[in-house]
Design a protein around this motif. Sequence first.
Motif, short mmCIF file in Angstrom:
data_model
loop_
_atom_site.label_atom_id
_atom_site.label_comp_id
_atom_site.label_asym_id
_atom_site.label_seq_id
_atom_site.Cartn_x
_atom_site.Cartn_y
_atom_site.Cartn_z
N SER A 145 42.51 30.25 35.27
CA SER A 145 43.64 30.46 36.17
C SER A 145 43.13 30.89 37.53
N TYR B 194 34.53 36.66 36.88
CA TYR B 194 35.35 35.93 37.87
C TYR B 194 35.24 34.42 37.67
N LEU C 136 37.23 33.27 34.78
CA LEU C 136 38.66 33.26 35.08
C LEU C 136 39.04 32.07 35.94
N LYS D 215 43.16 37.36 41.89
CA LYS D 215 43.66 38.72 41.70
C LYS D 215 42.54 39.64 41.23
N PHE D 216 41.74 39.14 40.29
CA PHE D 216 40.59 39.90 39.79
C PHE D 216 39.59 40.16 40.91
N ASN E 12 44.84 34.20 38.68
CA ASN E 12 44.30 35.39 38.03
C ASN E 12 42.89 35.70 38.51
#
Length: 372
Positions: free
Chosen positions: A139, A132, A135, A145-146, A142
């Motif tokens: 982004s 996480y 990421l 979302k993860f 993203n």
Amino acid sequence: MVLGRELKLTERSPEMCSNTKFDYNSGSERVLVNIANYFVQTGHEVTLIVRDSGAAYSLEDQVKFCVLDISNTYLKKVKQYVTWKINKTVNNMEKQQPFDLILSNYQSSSPLKIIYGSNVHYFVHNDYGADYLKLCKLSSANAQKFKRRIRSFYQNRHIIAVSENVLTSIEQTLKCQPASSAVIFNPFDFNEIREKSKEHILNIPAEAFILHVAKYGETKRFDVLLEAFSKLNNKTIKLVLLTENHPDLKNLIKIHAVQDRVLVAGFQTNPYAWMRNAQVVVLSSDSEGLPSVLIESLICGTKIVSTNFGKSVNAIFPAAMTKFIVEKANTLALSQAIDIALQEQVTINEEEILKFSTSEVLKKYLALVSLR
């Protein structure tokens, strides 16, 4: 009862339950098979449910085996349908005899809705918090979302984390609140590992070597490993990499001008013999859950050196070797630690690694039954 994700059967048809063999597609599948074997070896009844049929590693004869009957290739990829199929299969089984414990490797935002039993525990093998945070740098959308996806897997569910840093990652970094949580190490069969480590393998180098075992990937930091290796004071020792010869890996070896001292030996069916014959086993990762290679190396009697990939590093390293834990991405510190480890004689205290033995780990799983 144990639920599997992608263990694969080939040598027997799905309805055959004895002498079944599997392909370890990942460490989590291997752990699941080991747990099933350990339970039956100590007199417990075990049913293993898997999604697909496929290939190559041993399962004890006494383990009851079930492959989900999903012939449609598209439906196999629809998690809601697979979850429904698991629920139907388990609930039909529970009508005959309720399970005392259900362990699941299966990830889905749709929970397993077991009618007759509630003692379902979900494995967490990976450091999702580290993923996480990476990421987040690339982004924000993203990353969020993860985060939502991982939380949907584990929120308000009973979870089993393989290490403290994996649990911290779920609860603190991702702000997930499980119904309950436990840290249970992966089980290791000391006798089997040590027996296999004694096997004679022709292509193991006769000269002294350092060993690294990992699939080529960003988090494993082969760049750090090879730069540290190039900085060693010891310029005669070899480096053996048990991984596939990735084009980027070839380039890194060339950049650091160590072509004549590095052997890329590919993946090995028996890595334990390589571990036993190595002078030192090194890990250079940025993040790990509970890296089996370090524990297996200790079981084989080999010294270990590692970057500080998380809380579980302290659980793994014996007291006499904690000086071989170095800062992540610090190539100079890693090279210095390797040089010292190569020179020093260190005795591995068996008592410090027994917590990873099958007998000790099994006690913790049996404790989950009593919590029902």
